[in-house]
Design an enzyme around this catalytic site. Sequence first.
Site, PDB file in Angstrom:
ATOM      1  N   SER A   1       0.556  -1.275   0.164  1.00  0.00           N
ATOM      2  CA  SER A   1       0.009  -0.067  -0.098  1.00  0.00           C
ATOM      3  C   SER A   1       0.855   1.386  -0.080  1.00  0.00           C
ATOM      4  O   SER A   1       0.410   2.346   0.122  1.00  0.00           O
ATOM      5  CB  SER A   1      -1.064  -0.020   1.179  1.00  0.00           C
ATOM      6  OG  SER A   1      -0.056  -0.295   2.308  1.00  0.00           O
TER       7      SER A   1
ATOM      8  N   ASN B   1      -1.941  -2.750  13.268  1.00  0.00           N
ATOM      9  CA  ASN B   1      -3.749  -2.786  12.874  1.00  0.00           C
ATOM     10  C   ASN B   1      -4.198  -1.339  13.804  1.00  0.00           C
ATOM     11  O   ASN B   1      -5.076  -0.504  13.283  1.00  0.00           O
ATOM     12  CB  ASN B   1      -4.190  -4.008  13.575  1.00  0.00           C
ATOM     13  CG  ASN B   1      -4.143  -5.041  12.493  1.00  0.00           C
ATOM     14  OD1 ASN B   1      -3.529  -5.094  11.619  1.00  0.00           O
ATOM     15  ND2 ASN B   1      -4.314  -6.334  13.007  1.00  0.00           N
TER      16      ASN B   1
ATOM     17  N   THR C   1     -40.066  26.272 -10.337  1.00  0.00           N
ATOM     18  CA  THR C   1     -40.346  24.798  -9.798  1.00  0.00           C
ATOM     19  C   THR C   1     -40.402  24.049 -11.130  1.00  0.00           C
ATOM     20  O   THR C   1     -40.969  24.620 -12.221  1.00  0.00           O
ATOM     21  CB  THR C   1     -41.599  24.747  -8.782  1.00  0.00           C
ATOM     22  OG1 THR C   1     -42.876  25.147  -9.758  1.00  0.00           O
ATOM     23  CG2 THR C   1     -41.410  25.609  -7.810  1.00  0.00           C
ATOM     24  N   HIS C   2     -40.194  22.685 -11.224  1.00  0.00           N
ATOM     25  CA  HIS C   2     -39.991  22.184 -12.617  1.00  0.00           C
ATOM     26  C   HIS C   2     -39.511  22.623 -13.630  1.00  0.00           C
ATOM     27  O   HIS C   2     -39.487  22.941 -14.796  1.00  0.00           O
ATOM     28  CB  HIS C   2     -41.669  21.673 -13.137  1.00  0.00           C
ATOM     29  CG  HIS C   2     -42.441  21.108 -11.995  1.00  0.00           C
ATOM     30  ND1 HIS C   2     -42.946  20.084 -11.620  1.00  0.00           N
ATOM     31  CD2 HIS C   2     -43.227  21.959 -10.907  1.00  0.00           C
ATOM     32  CE1 HIS C   2     -43.777  19.844 -10.735  1.00  0.00           C
ATOM     33  NE2 HIS C   2     -43.903  20.984 -10.329  1.00  0.00           N
TER      34      HIS C   2
ATOM     35  N   SER D   1     -12.586  26.867 -26.331  1.00  0.00           N
ATOM     36  CA  SER D   1     -12.935  25.887 -27.042  1.00  0.00           C
ATOM     37  C   SER D   1     -11.493  25.837 -28.205  1.00  0.00           C
ATOM     38  O   SER D   1     -11.187  26.980 -28.592  1.00  0.00           O
ATOM     39  CB  SER D   1     -14.267  26.048 -28.057  1.00  0.00           C
ATOM     40  OG  SER D   1     -14.110  25.202 -29.198  1.00  0.00           O
TER      41      SER D   1
ATOM     42  N   LYS E   1     -16.261  30.712 -28.211  1.00  0.00           N
ATOM     43  CA  LYS E   1     -16.909  30.156 -26.862  1.00  0.00           C
ATOM     44  C   LYS E   1     -16.161  30.268 -25.393  1.00  0.00           C
ATOM     45  O   LYS E   1     -14.704  30.618 -25.614  1.00  0.00           O
ATOM     46  CB  LYS E   1     -16.872  28.604 -27.031  1.00  0.00           C
ATOM     47  CG  LYS E   1     -17.593  27.641 -28.259  1.00  0.00           C
ATOM     48  CD  LYS E   1     -18.985  27.379 -27.832  1.00  0.00           C
ATOM     49  CE  LYS E   1     -19.103  26.665 -26.582  1.00  0.00           C
ATOM     50  NZ  LYS E   1     -19.095  25.154 -26.711  1.00  0.00           N
TER      51      LYS E   1
ATOM     52  N   ASN F   1     -16.394  28.423 -22.159  1.00  0.00           N
ATOM     53  CA  ASN F   1     -16.962  27.212 -21.528  1.00  0.00           C
ATOM     54  C   ASN F   1     -17.044  27.317 -19.873  1.00  0.00           C
ATOM     55  O   ASN F   1     -15.856  27.469 -19.355  1.00  0.00           O
ATOM     56  CB  ASN F   1     -16.295  25.993 -21.978  1.00  0.00           C
ATOM     57  CG  ASN F   1     -16.563  25.715 -23.487  1.00  0.00           C
ATOM     58  OD1 ASN F   1     -17.799  26.402 -23.848  1.00  0.00           O
ATOM     59  ND2 ASN F   1     -15.851  25.192 -24.184  1.00  0.00           N
TER      60      ASN F   1
ATOM     61  N   GLU G   1     -18.813  22.390 -14.548  1.00  0.00           N
ATOM     62  CA  GLU G   1     -19.277  21.156 -15.218  1.00  0.00           C
ATOM     63  C   GLU G   1     -18.615  19.846 -14.636  1.00  0.00           C
ATOM     64  O   GLU G   1     -18.896  18.824 -14.514  1.00  0.00           O
ATOM     65  CB  GLU G   1     -18.992  21.256 -16.823  1.00  0.00           C
ATOM     66  CG  GLU G   1     -19.783  22.056 -17.596  1.00  0.00           C
ATOM     67  CD  GLU G   1     -19.340  22.195 -19.059  1.00  0.00           C
ATOM     68  OE1 GLU G   1     -19.719  21.644 -19.786  1.00  0.00           O
ATOM     69  OE2 GLU G   1     -18.472  23.207 -19.193  1.00  0.00           O
TER      70      GLU G   1
ATOM     71  N   TYR H   1      -9.340  -6.959  12.191  1.00  0.00           N
ATOM     72  CA  TYR H   1      -8.801  -6.359  11.029  1.00  0.00           C
ATOM     73  C   TYR H   1      -8.759  -7.620   9.840  1.00  0.00           C
ATOM     74  O   TYR H   1      -8.432  -8.891  10.287  1.00  0.00           O
ATOM     75  CB  TYR H   1      -7.264  -6.153  11.363  1.00  0.00           C
ATOM     76  CG  TYR H   1      -6.598  -5.553  10.061  1.00  0.00           C
ATOM     77  CD1 TYR H   1      -6.680  -4.252   9.448  1.00  0.00           C
ATOM     78  CD2 TYR H   1      -5.799  -6.407   9.089  1.00  0.00           C
ATOM     79  CE1 TYR H   1      -6.057  -3.714   8.422  1.00  0.00           C
ATOM     80  CE2 TYR H   1      -5.200  -5.951   8.012  1.00  0.00           C
ATOM     81  CZ  TYR H   1      -5.362  -4.543   7.805  1.00  0.00           C
ATOM     82  OH  TYR H   1      -4.848  -4.211   6.585  1.00  0.00           O
TER      83      TYR H   1
ATOM     84  N   GLN I   1      -7.534  -2.340   3.917  1.00  0.00           N
ATOM     85  CA  GLN I   1      -6.488  -1.325   3.292  1.00  0.00           C
ATOM     86  C   GLN I   1      -6.971  -0.786   2.155  1.00  0.00           C
ATOM     87  O   GLN I   1      -6.421   0.380   1.820  1.00  0.00           O
ATOM     88  CB  GLN I   1      -5.223  -2.512   2.642  1.00  0.00           C
ATOM     89  CG  GLN I   1      -4.155  -1.783   2.187  1.00  0.00           C
ATOM     90  CD  GLN I   1      -2.932  -2.368   1.955  1.00  0.00           C
ATOM     91  OE1 GLN I   1      -2.226  -2.904   2.890  1.00  0.00           O
ATOM     92  NE2 GLN I   1      -2.671  -3.075   0.651  1.00  0.00           N
TER      93      GLN I   1
ATOM     94  N   LYS J   1      -8.332   3.411   2.122  1.00  0.00           N
ATOM     95  CA  LYS J   1      -7.582   4.562   1.768  1.00  0.00           C
ATOM     96  C   LYS J   1      -7.885   5.385   0.547  1.00  0.00           C
ATOM     97  O   LYS J   1      -7.914   6.737   0.506  1.00  0.00           O
ATOM     98  CB  LYS J   1      -5.950   4.301   2.057  1.00  0.00           C
ATOM     99  CG  LYS J   1      -5.892   4.063   3.638  1.00  0.00           C
ATOM    100  CD  LYS J   1      -4.358   3.529   3.683  1.00  0.00           C
ATOM    101  CE  LYS J   1      -4.168   2.815   4.846  1.00  0.00           C
ATOM    102  NZ  LYS J   1      -5.074   1.654   5.012  1.00  0.00           N
TER     103      LYS J   1
HETATM  104  N1  ARG Z   1      -1.128  -1.326   5.138  1.00  0.00           N
HETATM  105  C1  ARG Z   1      -1.990  -2.018   5.953  1.00  0.00           C
HETATM  106  C2  ARG Z   1      -3.496  -1.253   5.790  1.00  0.00           C
HETATM  107  O1  ARG Z   1      -3.498  -0.167   5.209  1.00  0.00           O
HETATM  108  C3  ARG Z   1      -1.625  -1.778   7.519  1.00  0.00           C
HETATM  109  C4  ARG Z   1      -2.119  -2.763   8.586  1.00  0.00           C
HETATM  110  C5  ARG Z   1      -1.690  -4.066   8.197  1.00  0.00           C
HETATM  111  N2  ARG Z   1      -1.713  -4.995   8.956  1.00  0.00           N
HETATM  112  C6  ARG Z   1      -1.873  -6.419   8.974  1.00  0.00           C
HETATM  113  N3  ARG Z   1      -2.245  -7.010   9.883  1.00  0.00           N
HETATM  114  N4  ARG Z   1      -1.237  -6.686   7.720  1.00  0.00           N
HETATM  115  O2  ARG Z   1      -4.549  -1.766   6.014  1.00  0.00           O
END
Ligand code: ARG
Length: 467
Positions: free
Chosen positions: A23, A110, A155-156, A277, A283, A285, A290, A317, A322, A325
């Site tokens: 990650s 964790n 309205t509408h 454009s 134009k 825009n 948008e 966990y 993961q 994120k």
């Molecule tokens: N990179 C992991 C996450 O974002 C961290 C926690 C990992 N924990 C584990 N028991 N492998 O969730």
Amino acid sequence: MSKLWGGRFTKQTNHLVDEYTASIGFDQKLAEEDIQGSLAHVTMLGKCGILPQEDVETIKGGLNKVLEKIRKGEIEFSVSDEDIHMNVEKNLIAEIGPVGGKLHTGRSRNDQVATDMHLYLRKRVVELSGMLYELQKSLIGQARDNLDTIVPGYTHLQRAQPILFAHHLMAYVSMFQRDIERMMDSYKRINVLPLGAGALAGTTFPIDRHFVAEQLQFDRVYENSLDAVSDRDFILEFLSHASIIMMHLSRLSEELVLWSSTEFNFIELDDAFCTGSSIMPQKKNPDVPELVRGKTGRVYGNLMGLLTVLKSLPLAYNKDMQEDKEGMFDTVATLEGALQLFAPMIATMKVNKSRMREAVNKDFSNATDIADFLVGKGLPFRQAHEVIGKTVLYCIQNGKYLLDLTLEEFKQFSPLFDDAIYEVLQPETVVNARNVYGGTAKEQVADAIKRSEVLLRMTEQWLEEHQ
Ligand code: ARG
């Protein structure tokens, strides 16, 4: 150096597994929070006599060194070290030697990652509330400048009743106020410390979770260690609040796009906030509204994504988590991008007051008031509605508006009409007749603006207290 958890393994990890499970590509965004949490943790280990003070000082020095290097871009994160937590630890050990390995005493990734996320989101919620507040200020500024600007209310998407443009803008101020209040409320649930929950069950070391909470300025610690490491409600809550904010922004965006079309021509966005454009030289825009309208989709998607990730997950966990994120980072970036453009774009937009006036004069949005006039003369509303319906039809068939009719023409439809009708018909009269709390009469809108300033002060105070 091999894997930090390599002891139990007899083979190298397949490089595809490294890449698939890592990650670090995205959680390096949590580097500051990760080190902030580690500094508090190791300070506590020293205070509780779990580590000798000398080691604590060495580790703190090392962590600060690693932080400095990260800030300078001197650290190359490695995929084989999986995530930000192990990348930091690896670099700490490289910096100060094996004593760095004592940092992880009484802690698991964790509870560590959950702590990082709480620290991260806590900051973002304050920043985003500040941006919503800036947008409210821009809207209120425009409302103040448009306390005499009358525009058709719809309205509408059909012209309904004339309203003050200020009143229309203040509706958005109310929406963003609720958004700010939702952020403030969610802060209470974000500002809870998971650290000390260990992998899931707590730790055998005599740690002091409340001391860590105090250092990191968390209001509370999680009650239950399983909940502490598996709770992602605070992120879901943020994503749903973000979705509502984007929904509000997308409605405003849609109006800005419509209003700046030649057909409406109610406003003009400043050149600095528009694009051209590549083929059509004439134009200009409204790309920003948008795109905000379009980006609403990804924020909703991020909410649905995480809800689905968490659905049916057993405690505590699981690696699935993961996946919490990227959607969160993307949502923060999307909201920040939109809000930081919206405040100045609204402040600099030109309001075409004469064109709005023309639109009001050339419509039938005063029809309800003429019906009310007849009701005042004793006619039941249902009959008055019928009379005015016929009068409007007559106007349409003869290419006229209600304001153009002579008294004789009015009298064809009801003998109850008299000269006073011309005053009733005026858009100003129509607007100011709605003199109820929350209505569009100028007096009411001016009061609403005053009340909104009180709310702005409250937000300012909250922002100050939570910086
Ligand atoms: N990179 C992991 C996450 O974002 C961290 C926690 C990992 N924990 C584990 N028991 N492998 O969730």
